[in-house]
Design a protein around this motif. Sequence first.
Motif, PDB file in Angstrom:
ATOM      1  N   LEU A 321       0.828  -1.208   0.000  1.00 44.50           N
ATOM      2  CA  LEU A 321       0.000   0.000   0.000  1.00 44.50           C
ATOM      3  C   LEU A 321       0.864   1.259   0.000  1.00 44.50           C
ATOM      4  O   LEU A 321       0.499   2.264  -0.640  1.00 44.50           O
ATOM      5  N   MET A 322       2.004   1.221   0.678  1.00 41.72           N
ATOM      6  CA  MET A 322       2.917   2.370   0.668  1.00 41.72           C
ATOM      7  C   MET A 322       3.382   2.687  -0.749  1.00 41.72           C
ATOM      8  O   MET A 322       3.443   3.855  -1.158  1.00 41.72           O
ATOM      9  N   LYS A 323       3.703   1.652  -1.498  1.00 45.26           N
ATOM     10  CA  LYS A 323       4.141   1.862  -2.879  1.00 45.26           C
ATOM     11  C   LYS A 323       2.997   2.407  -3.736  1.00 45.26           C
ATOM     12  O   LYS A 323       3.196   3.315  -4.550  1.00 45.26           O
ATOM     13  N   GLU A 324       1.812   1.833  -3.524  1.00 48.95           N
ATOM     14  CA  GLU A 324       0.650   2.261  -4.309  1.00 48.95           C
ATOM     15  C   GLU A 324       0.327   3.736  -4.061  1.00 48.95           C
ATOM     16  O   GLU A 324       0.011   4.480  -4.994  1.00 48.95           O
ATOM     17  N   LYS A 325       0.438   4.165  -2.801  1.00 45.01           N
ATOM     18  CA  LYS A 325       0.079   5.536  -2.426  1.00 45.01           C
ATOM     19  C   LYS A 325       1.284   6.477  -2.409  1.00 45.01           C
ATOM     20  O   LYS A 325       1.135   7.657  -2.093  1.00 45.01           O
ATOM     21  N   GLU A 326       2.477   5.949  -2.729  1.00 49.54           N
ATOM     22  CA  GLU A 326       3.718   6.736  -2.697  1.00 49.54           C
ATOM     23  C   GLU A 326       3.873   7.430  -1.340  1.00 49.54           C
ATOM     24  O   GLU A 326       4.081   8.646  -1.245  1.00 49.54           O
ATOM     25  N   ALA A 327       3.763   6.651  -0.292  1.00 45.53           N
ATOM     26  CA  ALA A 327       3.755   7.173   1.074  1.00 45.53           C
ATOM     27  C   ALA A 327       5.105   7.766   1.477  1.00 45.53           C
ATOM     28  O   ALA A 327       6.166   7.289   1.067  1.00 45.53           O
ATOM     29  N   VAL A 328       5.036   8.788   2.316  1.00 50.77           N
ATOM     30  CA  VAL A 328       6.228   9.396   2.908  1.00 50.77           C
ATOM     31  C   VAL A 328       6.763   8.514   4.023  1.00 50.77           C
ATOM     32  O   VAL A 328       7.968   8.375   4.216  1.00 50.77           O
ATOM     33  N   ILE A 329       5.845   7.908   4.774  1.00 52.91           N
ATOM     34  CA  ILE A 329       6.217   7.100   5.938  1.00 52.91           C
ATOM     35  C   ILE A 329       5.161   6.025   6.146  1.00 52.91           C
ATOM     36  O   ILE A 329       3.992   6.203   5.792  1.00 52.91           O
ATOM     37  N   GLY A 330       5.582   4.928   6.713  1.00 55.44           N
ATOM     38  CA  GLY A 330       4.636   3.860   7.009  1.00 55.44           C
ATOM     39  C   GLY A 330       5.212   2.944   8.063  1.00 55.44           C
ATOM     40  O   GLY A 330       6.334   3.125   8.538  1.00 55.44           O
ATOM     41  N   GLY A 331       4.419   1.952   8.430  1.00 56.39           N
ATOM     42  CA  GLY A 331       4.914   1.000   9.407  1.00 56.39           C
ATOM     43  C   GLY A 331       3.774   0.314  10.128  1.00 56.39           C
ATOM     44  O   GLY A 331       2.623   0.337   9.688  1.00 56.39           O
ATOM     45  N   GLU A 332       4.122  -0.285  11.250  1.00 54.50           N
ATOM     46  CA  GLU A 332       3.141  -1.008  12.051  1.00 54.50           C
ATOM     47  C   GLU A 332       3.193  -0.518  13.479  1.00 54.50           C
ATOM     48  O   GLU A 332       4.216  -0.001  13.949  1.00 54.50           O
ATOM     49  N   GLY A 333       2.074  -0.682  14.183  1.00 52.41           N
ATOM     50  CA  GLY A 333       1.975  -0.176  15.534  1.00 52.41           C
ATOM     51  C   GLY A 333       2.820  -0.909  16.550  1.00 52.41           C
ATOM     52  O   GLY A 333       2.843  -0.543  17.714  1.00 52.41           O
ATOM     53  N   ASN A 334       3.543  -1.929  16.124  1.00 55.79           N
ATOM     54  CA  ASN A 334       4.432  -2.658  17.037  1.00 55.79           C
ATOM     55  C   ASN A 334       5.819  -2.013  17.108  1.00 55.79           C
ATOM     56  O   ASN A 334       6.775  -2.631  17.553  1.00 55.79           O
ATOM     57  N   GLY A 335       5.942  -0.774  16.662  1.00 53.11           N
ATOM     58  CA  GLY A 335       7.229  -0.087  16.694  1.00 53.11           C
ATOM     59  C   GLY A 335       8.027  -0.269  15.424  1.00 53.11           C
ATOM     60  O   GLY A 335       9.220   0.020  15.388  1.00 53.11           O
ATOM     61  N   GLY A 336       7.384  -0.719  14.364  1.00 50.06           N
ATOM     62  CA  GLY A 336       8.073  -0.934  13.085  1.00 50.06           C
ATOM     63  C   GLY A 336       7.993   0.299  12.201  1.00 50.06           C
ATOM     64  O   GLY A 336       6.908   0.707  11.799  1.00 50.06           O
ATOM     65  N   ILE A 337       9.134   0.901  11.904  1.00 48.25           N
ATOM     66  CA  ILE A 337       9.214   2.106  11.064  1.00 48.25           C
ATOM     67  C   ILE A 337       9.684   1.703   9.673  1.00 48.25           C
ATOM     68  O   ILE A 337      10.735   1.063   9.514  1.00 48.25           O
ATOM     69  N   ILE A 338       8.917   2.090   8.652  1.00 50.52           N
ATOM     70  CA  ILE A 338       9.324   1.847   7.265  1.00 50.52           C
ATOM     71  C   ILE A 338       9.485   3.204   6.582  1.00 50.52           C
ATOM     72  O   ILE A 338       8.503   3.930   6.390  1.00 50.52           O
ATOM     73  N   TYR A 339      10.717   3.541   6.236  1.00 55.63           N
ATOM     74  CA  TYR A 339      11.026   4.840   5.619  1.00 55.63           C
ATOM     75  C   TYR A 339      11.543   4.589   4.208  1.00 55.63           C
ATOM     76  O   TYR A 339      12.699   4.192   4.011  1.00 55.63           O
ATOM     77  N   PRO A 340      10.691   4.794   3.203  1.00 58.21           N
ATOM     78  CA  PRO A 340      11.048   4.395   1.833  1.00 58.21           C
ATOM     79  C   PRO A 340      12.239   5.135   1.244  1.00 58.21           C
ATOM     80  O   PRO A 340      12.836   4.652   0.276  1.00 58.21           O
ATOM     81  N   GLU A 341      12.617   6.286   1.812  1.00 58.78           N
ATOM     82  CA  GLU A 341      13.823   6.981   1.322  1.00 58.78           C
ATOM     83  C   GLU A 341      15.066   6.115   1.512  1.00 58.78           C
ATOM     84  O   GLU A 341      16.056   6.283   0.797  1.00 58.78           O
ATOM     85  N   LEU A 342      15.007   5.184   2.479  1.00 61.78           N
ATOM     86  CA  LEU A 342      16.126   4.266   2.713  1.00 61.78           C
ATOM     87  C   LEU A 342      15.826   2.895   2.115  1.00 61.78           C
ATOM     88  O   LEU A 342      16.566   2.410   1.263  1.00 61.78           O
ATOM     89  N   HIS A 343      14.742   2.263   2.548  1.00 65.05           N
ATOM     90  CA  HIS A 343      14.327   0.973   1.988  1.00 65.05           C
ATOM     91  C   HIS A 343      12.938   0.631   2.506  1.00 65.05           C
ATOM     92  O   HIS A 343      12.461   1.215   3.479  1.00 65.05           O
ATOM     93  N   TYR A 344      12.292  -0.326   1.844  1.00 68.78           N
ATOM     94  CA  TYR A 344      10.940  -0.750   2.214  1.00 68.78           C
ATOM     95  C   TYR A 344      10.997  -1.923   3.188  1.00 68.78           C
ATOM     96  O   TYR A 344      10.655  -3.053   2.849  1.00 68.78           O
ATOM     97  N   GLY A 345      11.423  -1.644   4.400  1.00 71.32           N
ATOM     98  CA  GLY A 345      11.439  -2.661   5.439  1.00 71.32           C
ATOM     99  C   GLY A 345      11.453  -1.991   6.801  1.00 71.32           C
ATOM    100  O   GLY A 345      11.935  -0.856   6.952  1.00 71.32           O
ATOM    101  N   ARG A 346      10.920  -2.666   7.815  1.00 72.78           N
ATOM    102  CA  ARG A 346      10.924  -2.109   9.170  1.00 72.78           C
ATOM    103  C   ARG A 346      12.365  -1.973   9.649  1.00 72.78           C
ATOM    104  O   ARG A 346      13.142  -2.913   9.559  1.00 72.78           O
ATOM    105  N   ASP A 347      12.709  -0.811  10.176  1.00 71.04           N
ATOM    106  CA  ASP A 347      14.105  -0.519  10.467  1.00 71.04           C
ATOM    107  C   ASP A 347      14.196   0.340  11.726  1.00 71.04           C
ATOM    108  O   ASP A 347      13.912   1.539  11.702  1.00 71.04           O
ATOM    109  N   SER A 348      14.630  -0.261  12.833  1.00 75.23           N
ATOM    110  CA  SER A 348      14.769   0.484  14.082  1.00 75.23           C
ATOM    111  C   SER A 348      15.861   1.528  14.006  1.00 75.23           C
ATOM    112  O   SER A 348      15.766   2.579  14.641  1.00 75.23           O
ATOM    113  N   LEU A 349      16.913   1.267  13.244  1.00 75.49           N
ATOM    114  CA  LEU A 349      18.039   2.198  13.194  1.00 75.49           C
ATOM    115  C   LEU A 349      17.635   3.518  12.545  1.00 75.49           C
ATOM    116  O   LEU A 349      17.937   4.597  13.065  1.00 75.49           O
ATOM    117  N   VAL A 350      16.953   3.453  11.413  1.00 75.48           N
ATOM    118  CA  VAL A 350      16.494   4.711  10.793  1.00 75.48           C
ATOM    119  C   VAL A 350      15.413   5.347  11.658  1.00 75.48           C
ATOM    120  O   VAL A 350      15.315   6.581  11.744  1.00 75.48           O
TER     121      VAL A 350
END
Length: 460
Positions: A321-350
């Motif tokens: 859905l992030m790709k479809e909507k060209e999202a700025v930010i996404g993730g899950e409420g379990n503390g998973g951050i997905i920042y597409p400027e870096l990559h499409y995966g949950r990433d605690s470091l970013v």
Amino acid sequence: MALIKSISGIRGTIGGKVDENLTPLDVVKFTSAFGSWLQNNKNKQNLTLVIGRDARISGAMLNSLVTATLQGLGIDVIDLGLSTTPTVEVMVPELQADGGIILTASHNPKQWNALKLLNEKGEFINGKDGAEVLALAENEDFNYAEVDFLGSYQTRTDAFDIHIQKILDLPMVDAEAIRQKKFKIVVDAVNSTGGIAVPMLLEKFGCEVVKLYCEPNGQFPHNPEPLKEHLGDICALVKAEKADLGIVVDPDVDRLALVDEKGELFGEEYTLVAVADYLLKHKKGVAISNLSSSRALRDVAHRHQSHYFASAVGEVNVVTLMKEKEAVIGGEGNGGIIYPELHYGRDSLVGIALFLTHLAKENKTVSALRATYPSYFMGKKKMELTPEIDVDALLTKIEIAHQTEEVSTVDGVKIDFPENWVHLRKSNTEPIIRIYTEAFSQHEADELADSMIDKIKQMI
């Protein structure tokens, strides 16, 4: 004890019987299936896979089995050794590999391990591809390489450096603003690979790091899922050290929880909310989470004249859905951050880098920042049903009964009331309906779940 075969990989407990647990034979079989699937679907002679693992006790054993199996198929292996899930995801395209395998059972206890499967973009394979891999494993239709065509093996020790540098290079990460604050931060990495990666990142920002459970030996000192009931030690240490905040990651570093300066949890749901607040403040756009995540993300998006959409539960669905909507930010409420400027995966470091930038620029304490967001409380219950009950038909009845409300059937049935919501999802393995709720108080959230259970009982 358990072996769970899914479209995104295979997960199970170490030891026991073949096909009932994650045994060496199961590891070889599913590695063979994934490698064979790649060979069947790639129009090239030589394939390369990147592998990495968290610090679980069984990790080295699985690493040896996976490596040897891939070489036996004629596939070249680049072994990152002790790594994190997001680091492997970053390194697959960085090394122009054809896919990757991460050896981690994420937040599960130490007796568990798993093979997570990545495509050439460093993203989890989709449902269709995963089903094909499972079918190959079932048929055991493998063709191993002859001796002159075995795969090669090499190691890389610079993956964390590459991953962290890519984070530092992001325009929205302000390392200098963070350095000026000289944050003192306690880190609980549950004795896994976050104990290497998180302090490395924080030291780049000039932070004073207090390490708690940062020895990557796989001996988890508490349940590795970063929930309130497991985090008493870091909450106490943040207060004792008079630290600015605490950072908690799970064993493979794709979930991020935060502790404020008072030793109180920031709230896993609010990690994504805070990061989205920072990003959308500077760039209006779209924020994505799944249907069971907090409404607070929607509220923050609307505050910044931005849009919010919800996907079905599961990281693959969020990313789609992030790709479809060209999202700025996404993730899950379990503390998973997905920042597409870096990559499409949950990433605690970013997530850490973006949160610290936000904290520094807002010039607030962590607790004061948290107070700027709406407070919601979530409830999670389940209702056991008898096997003969048609769960899908029951969910349809619930949908019809609430047709005057805002209802989503993307994943089960979610009913958005003006002041709260309830999300019902069926289990794929047992006759259970899981009931998630959110409201302005814990009592109200639990009461909403109980009232929904009563309604379901009347429909049966």
